[in-house]
Enzyme design. Structure first.
Site, mmCIF file in Angstrom:
data_model
loop_
_atom_site.group_PDB
_atom_site.id
_atom_site.type_symbol
_atom_site.label_atom_id
_atom_site.label_comp_id
_atom_site.label_asym_id
_atom_site.label_seq_id
_atom_site.Cartn_x
_atom_site.Cartn_y
_atom_site.Cartn_z
ATOM 1 C CG HIS A 134 11.545 4.143 2.428
ATOM 2 N ND1 HIS A 134 12.523 3.446 2.018
ATOM 3 C CD2 HIS A 134 10.461 3.591 2.345
ATOM 4 C CE1 HIS A 134 11.978 2.282 1.513
ATOM 5 N NE2 HIS A 134 10.664 2.454 1.838
ATOM 6 C CB SER A 155 3.520 3.162 -6.423
ATOM 7 O OG SER A 155 4.056 2.916 -4.879
ATOM 8 C CD GLU A 163 6.842 -1.197 -0.337
ATOM 9 O OE1 GLU A 163 6.864 -1.318 1.064
ATOM 10 O OE2 GLU A 163 6.756 -0.046 -1.074
ATOM 11 C CE LYS A 187 5.131 6.112 1.288
ATOM 12 N NZ LYS A 187 4.443 5.676 -0.094
ATOM 13 C CG ASP A 194 2.728 -1.045 0.069
ATOM 14 O OD1 ASP A 194 1.750 -1.118 -0.240
ATOM 15 O OD2 ASP A 194 3.548 -0.258 -0.030
ATOM 16 C CE LYS A 251 6.437 1.147 3.398
ATOM 17 N NZ LYS A 251 5.458 0.463 2.216
ATOM 18 C CD GLU A 279 10.965 0.869 -1.214
ATOM 19 O OE1 GLU A 279 10.705 -0.203 -0.393
ATOM 20 O OE2 GLU A 279 10.313 1.796 -1.340
ATOM 21 C CG ASP A 313 1.330 4.785 0.929
ATOM 22 O OD1 ASP A 313 1.246 5.915 1.040
ATOM 23 O OD2 ASP A 313 2.106 4.170 0.295
ATOM 24 C CG HIS A 344 9.092 -0.057 -5.779
ATOM 25 N ND1 HIS A 344 8.869 -0.067 -4.352
ATOM 26 C CD2 HIS A 344 8.780 1.202 -5.971
ATOM 27 C CE1 HIS A 344 8.286 1.228 -4.126
ATOM 28 N NE2 HIS A 344 8.113 1.783 -5.059
ATOM 29 C CD GLU A 388 2.095 0.458 3.016
ATOM 30 O OE1 GLU A 388 2.927 0.101 3.678
ATOM 31 O OE2 GLU A 388 2.305 1.450 1.989
HETATM 32 P P1 PGA Z 1 6.795 5.072 -3.394
HETATM 33 O O1 PGA Z 1 6.314 3.634 -2.661
HETATM 34 O O2 PGA Z 1 7.654 5.506 -2.576
HETATM 35 O O3 PGA Z 1 7.432 4.528 -4.752
HETATM 36 O O4 PGA Z 1 5.459 5.795 -3.569
HETATM 37 C C1 PGA Z 1 6.327 3.347 -1.271
HETATM 38 C C2 PGA Z 1 5.078 2.672 -0.774
HETATM 39 O O5 PGA Z 1 4.079 2.604 -1.670
HETATM 40 O O6 PGA Z 1 4.858 2.461 0.378
HETATM 41 ZN ZN ZN Z 2 2.736 1.979 0.008
#
Ligand code: PGA
Ligand code: ZN
Length: 426
Positions: free
Chosen positions: A368, A44, A166, A340, A245, A391, A209, A315, A157, A288
């Protein structure tokens, strides 16, 4: 401290990530060490992330091959990096940024550049015989992050109908990071029992995850199961907090300007009301990406409403980019940022983004991706800069526990001198 470890060779190869898709692994060889790193991959993604270069050749890996990125390391980046001192991380990163020459690293690929950037750091740490977090930041004291463990997976996911991506547990009441990881694991195992007894064994299949992906439809059903499992493990909701999230760009209809969630269609104001009541009912510590990534105003509105007691984490709206984080700070859009490495593409730029958060007094969360590798780099990154949260998925599956286990090693190496960020939240 020895001041140089000259790079004598750089190479890359295609390896598989945790979803079985190809990704880039790089090796940096110095005159006294070797460093190896592999890059993760998101599902995503934010629209403004640095480019992940994929071959697009449908005959290999359904178009997802990374041979072009690998060749960019072997043929373009490698020759330029050879001869440089692996301890000069920012010089090497700046050189690669210049060599690429585009704002989003679309010529060489952020996956190519980041693999070399991270492998350089590992090589330098190995040359100095120090742990990576010490190389990244030579400090008198270190603070270890609160693990944010994704125990129920939804959205992109998982194959269930939960819109929220999440559902996280955050053991802030632990005495140490080591303790927090144990507590998280205990709650995860209790959750497994809770889900079986309520929904049957089909409910404990896992998502990308490592969190469970039960066939639930509603946000509150997932949070109720988690709350139950926290209590069943003997903890209070003050010890183990909850977060979400939403990754809400994935359930946003741009044309209709509406979100579809829990069988309802909502505009941004209605969605804000929904989050505010869920926050009250479950005392969410973190939330998030509550709105789609263009909605700075909606972010600012919910931050004003619940941000005193909840970290509103950006994010996809920031994608680890300093200019976007600055925009967020100006507009008071959030009070926390997700970081990230592969959204921006170098270790140096990720560090700059973390420092930007610190200057604003915002929480930083090192993260991650849903497609991961066994590389535990982020455990060191989080410790080096003392961010509040990490995370890294569920406390299960090799690529997720690689990060948590590395935190256990770091905590052990610090032998009781490592502080724990959870105290501030409990
Ligand atoms: P992604 O999702 O690694 O699939 O982009 C993680 C997140 O949205 O925090
Ligand atoms: Zn996110």
């Amino acid at each position: 401290m020895k001041q140089a470890a000259k790079i004598i060779d750089v190479s890359a190869r295609e390896v598989l990530d945790s979803r079985g898709n190809p990704t880039v692994e790089a090796e940096v060889l110095t005159d006294s060490s070797i460093g190896r790193a592999s890059v993760p991959s998101g599902a995503s993604k934010g629209k403004l992330e640095a480019l992940e270069l994929r071959d697009g050749d449908r005959r290999r890996f359904h178009g997802k091959g990374v041979t072009k990125a690998v060749s960019n390391v072997n043929k373009i980046i490698g020759p330029k990096v050879r001869g440089l001192n692996s301890l000069d991380q920012s010089k090497i990163d700046r050189m690669m940024i210049r060599l690429d020459g585009t704002p989003n690293k679309n010529r060489l690929g952020a996956n190519a550049i980041l693999a070399v950037s991270m492998a350089t750091a590992w090589a330098a740490a190995n040359a100095l015989h120090v742990s990576l977090y010490r190389l990244l930041e030579d400090s008198r004291g270190y603070t270890l992050p609160v693990p944010m463990m994704n125990v129920i997976n939804g959205g992109e996911h998982a194959g269930n109908e939960l819109a929220i991506q999440e559902f996280l547990i955050e053991p802030v009441g632990a005495d140490s990071c080591t303790d927090a990881i144990r507590m998280g694991s205990e709650v995860y195992q209790s959750l497994k029992e809770v889900l079986i007894s309520k929904y049957g064994r089909g409910a404990i299949n896992v998502g990308d995850e490592g969190g469970f992906a039960p066939p639930l439809k509603k946000t509150r059903d997932a949070l109720d199961a988690i709350r139950h499992s926290i209590r069943q493990s003997g903890y209070s909701e003050n010890d183990v907090r909850m977060g979400m999230d939403a990754a809400s760009s994935t359930f946003y209809d741009n044309k209709a300007r509406a979100y579809t969630l829990d069988g309802m269609r909502m505009d941004a104001n209605e969605l804000e009301d929904f989050y505010a009541s869920v926050k009250d009912e479950y005392d969410l510590l973190t939330l998030e990406d509550p709105f789609e990534e263009g909605s700075f105003r909606s972010f600012a509105s919910i931050t004003k409403r619940i941000g005193k007691t909840t970290s509103i984490i950006g994010d996809d709206i920031y994608v680890t980019s300093v200019p976007l984080i600055r925009k967020g700070i100006r507009e008071k859009a959030t009070n926390a940022v997700l970081l990230k490495l592969n959204q921006i593409g170098t270790v140096t730029e990720t560090k700059a983004a973390i420092q930007e958060c610190a200057r604003a007094g915002w929480e930083a969360v090192v993260s991650h991706r849903s497609g991961e590798t066994g590389d535990p780099f982020i455990a060191h990154l989080a410790t080096a800069y003392g961010v509040s949260f990490i995370k890294a998925g569920a406390p299960a599956r090799g690529e997720r526990v690689a990060k948590y286990n590395e935190l256990l090693r770091i905590d052990g190496e610090l032998a009781g001198r490592g502080k724990f960020a959870g105290r501030r939240f409990s």
